[in-house]
Design a protein around this motif. Structure first.
Motif, PDB file in Angstrom:
ATOM      1  N   LEU A 250      -8.419  -0.874   3.237  1.00 37.96           N
ATOM      2  CA  LEU A 250      -7.560   0.291   3.058  1.00 37.96           C
ATOM      3  C   LEU A 250      -8.062   1.135   1.896  1.00 37.96           C
ATOM      4  O   LEU A 250      -8.507   0.596   0.878  1.00 37.96           O
TER       5      LEU A 250
ATOM      6  N   HIS B  60       0.834  -1.200   0.000  1.00 41.34           N
ATOM      7  CA  HIS B  60       0.000   0.000   0.000  1.00 41.34           C
ATOM      8  C   HIS B  60       0.872   1.254   0.000  1.00 41.34           C
ATOM      9  O   HIS B  60       0.626   2.193  -0.734  1.00 41.34           O
TER      10      HIS B  60
ATOM     11  N   ASN C 281      -6.024   5.822   6.614  1.00 41.48           N
ATOM     12  CA  ASN C 281      -6.370   5.139   5.368  1.00 41.48           C
ATOM     13  C   ASN C 281      -7.002   3.770   5.613  1.00 41.48           C
ATOM     14  O   ASN C 281      -7.087   2.952   4.704  1.00 41.48           O
TER      15      ASN C 281
ATOM     16  N   ASP D  69      -7.097   4.939  -0.448  1.00 40.65           N
ATOM     17  CA  ASP D  69      -5.997   5.815  -0.880  1.00 40.65           C
ATOM     18  C   ASP D  69      -4.793   4.991  -1.355  1.00 40.65           C
ATOM     19  O   ASP D  69      -3.744   4.964  -0.730  1.00 40.65           O
ATOM     20  N   TRP D  70      -4.956   4.355  -2.493  1.00 44.99           N
ATOM     21  CA  TRP D  70      -3.930   3.461  -3.035  1.00 44.99           C
ATOM     22  C   TRP D  70      -2.992   4.169  -4.012  1.00 44.99           C
ATOM     23  O   TRP D  70      -2.380   3.537  -4.879  1.00 44.99           O
TER      24      TRP D  70
ATOM     25  N   ASP E 144       1.202   3.596   2.262  1.00 46.53           N
ATOM     26  CA  ASP E 144       0.752   4.707   3.107  1.00 46.53           C
ATOM     27  C   ASP E 144      -0.302   4.170   4.086  1.00 46.53           C
ATOM     28  O   ASP E 144      -1.402   4.701   4.201  1.00 46.53           O
ATOM     29  N   SER E 145       0.066   3.112   4.790  1.00 45.77           N
ATOM     30  CA  SER E 145      -0.905   2.337   5.573  1.00 45.77           C
ATOM     31  C   SER E 145      -1.136   2.856   6.991  1.00 45.77           C
ATOM     32  O   SER E 145      -1.313   2.084   7.918  1.00 45.77           O
TER      33      SER E 145
END
Length: 109
Positions: A42, A24, A31, A44-45, A26-27
């Motif tokens: 999650l 990802h 998110n 926002d990939w 930005d985990s």
């Protein structure tokens, strides 16, 4: 912020030879969502890349937990992650190796 090129190179070299998955990237907790049925996912990939799972796991634990809670629970949480990975058909890394890879991934976050 200082020059981080050396750190970026070190992290990239570390991943040579490691199994790659979609990461990802930005985990953090902002998110993560939970549905009314209890399913977690999650959003926002936009930073999606290929890398080692330990990057997302370390990033999430470092961002979601304060230092004391993380230190008190990270071993158990890593074990839970490895157990869930196996339960869903994945091949988990041996615990000692997983712990090392997880700890090495903290510079990313």
């Amino acid at each position: 912020a200082g020059d981080t090129r050396g750190l970026v190179k070190l992290v990239a070299e570390r991943e040579t030879g490691l199994e790659k998955v979609f990461v990802h990237g930005d985990s953090h907790g902002g998110n993560v969502y939970q549905t009314a049925y209890g399913e977690i996912g999650l959003i926002d990939w936009q930073v999606l890349t290929r890398g080692h799972w330990s990057v997302d796991v370390a990033y999430h634990m470092g961002a979601a937990l304060d230092i004391e809670d993380r230190r008190a629970n990270e071993g158990e949480l890593l074990d839970y992650y490895l157990d869930r990975l196996a339960a869903h058909g994945g091949t988990p890394t041996v615990r000692e190796e997983a712990w090392r890879l997880y700890r090495e991934s903290f510079p990313y976050g």
